[in-house]
Write an enzyme that holds these catalytic residues in place. Structure first.
Site, PDB file in Angstrom:
ATOM      1  N   GLY A  11       0.784  -1.169   0.108  1.00 49.81           N
ATOM      2  CA  GLY A  11       0.078  -0.072   0.159  1.00 49.81           C
ATOM      3  C   GLY A  11       0.709   1.209  -0.279  1.00 49.81           C
ATOM      4  N   ARG A  25      19.218  11.113  -4.063  1.00 52.58           N
ATOM      5  CA  ARG A  25      20.279  12.199  -3.910  1.00 52.58           C
ATOM      6  C   ARG A  25      21.547  11.668  -2.665  1.00 52.58           C
ATOM      7  NH1 ARG A  25      17.019  17.437  -4.043  1.00 52.58           N
ATOM      8  NH2 ARG A  25      16.395  17.076  -6.133  1.00 52.58           N
ATOM      9  N   ARG A  72       0.506  -4.937  -6.235  1.00 53.78           N
ATOM     10  CA  ARG A  72       0.691  -6.264  -5.586  1.00 53.78           C
ATOM     11  C   ARG A  72       0.918  -7.293  -6.745  1.00 53.78           C
ATOM     12  NH1 ARG A  72      -0.776  -4.692  -0.508  1.00 53.78           N
ATOM     13  NH2 ARG A  72      -2.570  -3.398  -0.393  1.00 53.78           N
ATOM     14  N   ASP A 103       5.518  -5.575   5.451  1.00 53.85           N
ATOM     15  CA  ASP A 103       6.058  -6.898   6.014  1.00 53.85           C
ATOM     16  C   ASP A 103       6.194  -7.686   4.442  1.00 53.85           C
ATOM     17  OD1 ASP A 103       6.054  -8.668   8.334  1.00 53.85           O
ATOM     18  OD2 ASP A 103       4.559  -9.762   7.108  1.00 53.85           O
ATOM     19  N   THR A 126       4.600   1.821   5.693  1.00 55.05           N
ATOM     20  CA  THR A 126       3.293   1.668   5.687  1.00 55.05           C
ATOM     21  C   THR A 126       2.469   2.416   6.580  1.00 55.05           C
ATOM     22  OG1 THR A 126       1.715  -0.133   6.348  1.00 55.05           O
ATOM     23  CG2 THR A 126       3.974  -0.434   7.346  1.00 55.05           C
ATOM     24  N   ASP A 128       0.269   1.540   8.516  1.00 55.74           N
ATOM     25  CA  ASP A 128      -0.014   0.797   9.789  1.00 55.74           C
ATOM     26  C   ASP A 128       0.873   0.746  10.916  1.00 55.74           C
ATOM     27  OD1 ASP A 128      -2.319   0.118   8.196  1.00 55.74           O
ATOM     28  OD2 ASP A 128      -1.335  -1.872   7.553  1.00 55.74           O
ATOM     29  N   ASP A 130       2.894  -1.486  11.691  1.00 58.23           N
ATOM     30  CA  ASP A 130       2.907  -2.726  12.440  1.00 58.23           C
ATOM     31  C   ASP A 130       4.072  -3.372  12.209  1.00 58.23           C
ATOM     32  OD1 ASP A 130       2.643  -2.960   9.505  1.00 58.23           O
ATOM     33  OD2 ASP A 130       0.954  -4.583   9.811  1.00 58.23           O
ATOM     34  N   ARG A 172      -5.964  -3.512   8.941  1.00 60.40           N
ATOM     35  CA  ARG A 172      -6.811  -5.016   8.629  1.00 60.40           C
ATOM     36  C   ARG A 172      -6.220  -5.899   9.726  1.00 60.40           C
ATOM     37  NH1 ARG A 172      -6.295  -5.753   2.647  1.00 60.40           N
ATOM     38  NH2 ARG A 172      -4.020  -5.672   3.058  1.00 60.40           N
TER      39      ARG A 172
HETATM   40  O1  F6P Z   1      -1.387  -1.850   4.855  1.00 60.60           O
HETATM   41  C1  F6P Z   1      -1.831  -0.657   4.493  1.00 60.60           C
HETATM   42  C2  F6P Z   1      -3.545  -0.644   4.488  1.00 60.60           C
HETATM   43  O2  F6P Z   1      -3.885   0.643   4.274  1.00 60.60           O
HETATM   44  C3  F6P Z   1      -4.047  -1.390   5.451  1.00 60.60           C
HETATM   45  O3  F6P Z   1      -4.519  -0.651   6.664  1.00 60.60           O
HETATM   46  C4  F6P Z   1      -5.352  -1.780   4.784  1.00 60.60           C
HETATM   47  O4  F6P Z   1      -6.291  -2.659   5.363  1.00 60.60           O
HETATM   48  C5  F6P Z   1      -5.085  -2.069   3.419  1.00 60.60           C
HETATM   49  O5  F6P Z   1      -3.857  -1.204   3.114  1.00 60.60           O
HETATM   50  C6  F6P Z   1      -5.930  -1.687   2.154  1.00 60.60           C
HETATM   51  O6  F6P Z   1      -5.494  -2.371   1.288  1.00 60.60           O
HETATM   52  P1  F6P Z   1      -6.000  -1.986  -0.390  1.00 60.60           P
HETATM   53  O7  F6P Z   1      -5.558  -0.279  -0.589  1.00 60.60           O
HETATM   54  O8  F6P Z   1      -5.184  -2.667  -1.171  1.00 60.60           O
HETATM   55  O9  F6P Z   1      -7.457  -2.077  -0.235  1.00 60.60           O
END
Ligand code: F6P
Length: 323
Positions: A11, A25, A72, A103, A126, A128, A130, A172
């Site tokens: 993402g 740079r 992806r 990850d 990211t 998230d 996480d 998620r």
């Molecule tokens: O991993 C980042 C994230 O924004 C998550 O919080 C979310 O669940 C997911 O990506 C959504 O993914 P997509 O944009 O592919 O729907």
């Protein structure tokens, strides 16, 4: 080391562009060339790459999303896909790879290192937050600020109409966005995947608020919470308390967009630059994260193996401060 590649994967996250800029740079400072791989691993398989000069990364530090684009790639999950990707890198003279992502993106980088001996460095990008081994990921601060800006507006209408709002935020598998924004917004409750949600506990809290004549309430729900999301929760609450005026807002991808915060720009610049210096030292297979306010390296294998744990005291704080 004369030529390295950089890609963004998974993402998109605000600050990725600042990071690409820092990689290009800093490499230029050391007289190294940078190849930008478009659309993540999929672009690597399709040989969608271009040389990035220092001028090519002008005026991107303030832009959200990623100028390299992201995708992806199911093809990259297979060995043949990775082989094709690796040979494209070789054909372009690439000697090491910097991956900005989460990850899943790091697992891909590790596969390239383990199967073909390609030196790889990961940078946590990211919203998230996480990832194990870093106190911050690029994009998280901006995403939290986006949530806070939106919920402040929702609070105005919640208060005017005496409403109970369920606001669903991204995450998620992780509740970091929900928890931090919940505290910043003064939410009455925060529901996250890391903690089991008990309906009766939530109902009691709402009842207590009602008894104390609280006129409105904001409940932040992470999309991956075991309750099944904001709509389901709102329905259950409505059944139990028909007198509550319940509303649901799903913030969605608005959280990921927009100009990165100053914090994310600085983090991205620092980590991107550090990554190039790490490659020059001949180190491979590490993630450049931040700990104690400083950039540091941790093995990528460790970063992908462990889950980052949530700060339980912050969960408690939400409840104490909303009583
Ligand atoms: O991993 C980042 C994230 O924004 C998550 O919080 C979310 O669940 C997911 O990506 C959504 O993914 P997509 O944009 O592919 O729907």
């Amino acid at each position: 080391m004369n030529k390295i590649a950089v890609l963004t994967s998974g993402g998109d996250a605000p600050g990725m562009n600042a990071c690409v800029r820092a990689v290009v740079r800093t490499a230029n400072h050391f007289k190294m060339e940078v190849v930008g791989v478009r659309r993540g691993y999929q672009g690597m398989i399709e040989n969608d790459m271009t040389i990035l000069s220092p001028n090519d990364v002008s005026n991107i530090i303030h832009r959200g999303g990623t100028v390299l684009k992201t995708a992806r790639s199911p093809e990259f999950m297979k060995r043949e896909g990775r082989e094709r990707a690796y040979h494209n890198l070789l054909d372009n003279g690439v000697e090491a790879l910097v991956v900005i992502g989460g990850d899943g993106s790091f697992k891909g980088a590790l596969a390239l290192q383990d199967e073909f001996g390609l030196p790889v460095i990961g940078i946590p990008g990211t919203i998230d937050n996480d990832l194990y081994g870093t106190e911050a990921t690029i994009g998280y601060d901006t995403a939290v600020n986006n949530v806070v800006t939106a919920v402040d507006k929702i609070r105005d209408t919640a208060d005017s109409h005496n409403r109970l709002f369920f606001v669903e935020v991204m995450g998620r598998d992780a509740g970091f966005i929900a928890l931090r924004s919940g505290i910043a917004c003064g939410a009455e409750a925060v529901l996250i995947p890391e903690t089991e949600t008990y309906d009766n506990v939530l109902m009691d809290r709402l009842q207590n608020g009602w008894n104390r004549e609280k006129s409105s309430a904001i409940i932040i729900v992470a999309e991956g919470d075991d309750s099944g999301g904001a709509h389901k929760l709102a329905e259950k609450v409505k059944q139990r308390f028909p007198h509550f005026d319940t509303k649901v807002t799903i913030l969605g991808h608005i959280q990921r967009g927009g100009s990165p915060s100053a914090y994310d720009r600085v983090l991205a610049s620092e980590l991107g630059s550090w990554a190039v210096r790490t490659i020059r030292r001949g180190t491979t297979g590490v993630m450049i994260g931040r700990s104690g306010g400083k950039a540091m390296e941790i093995p990528l294998s460790k970063a992908v193996k462990h889950n980052r744990s949530i700060n339980r005291s912050l969960e408690e704080l939400v409840y104490w401060l909303s009583e």
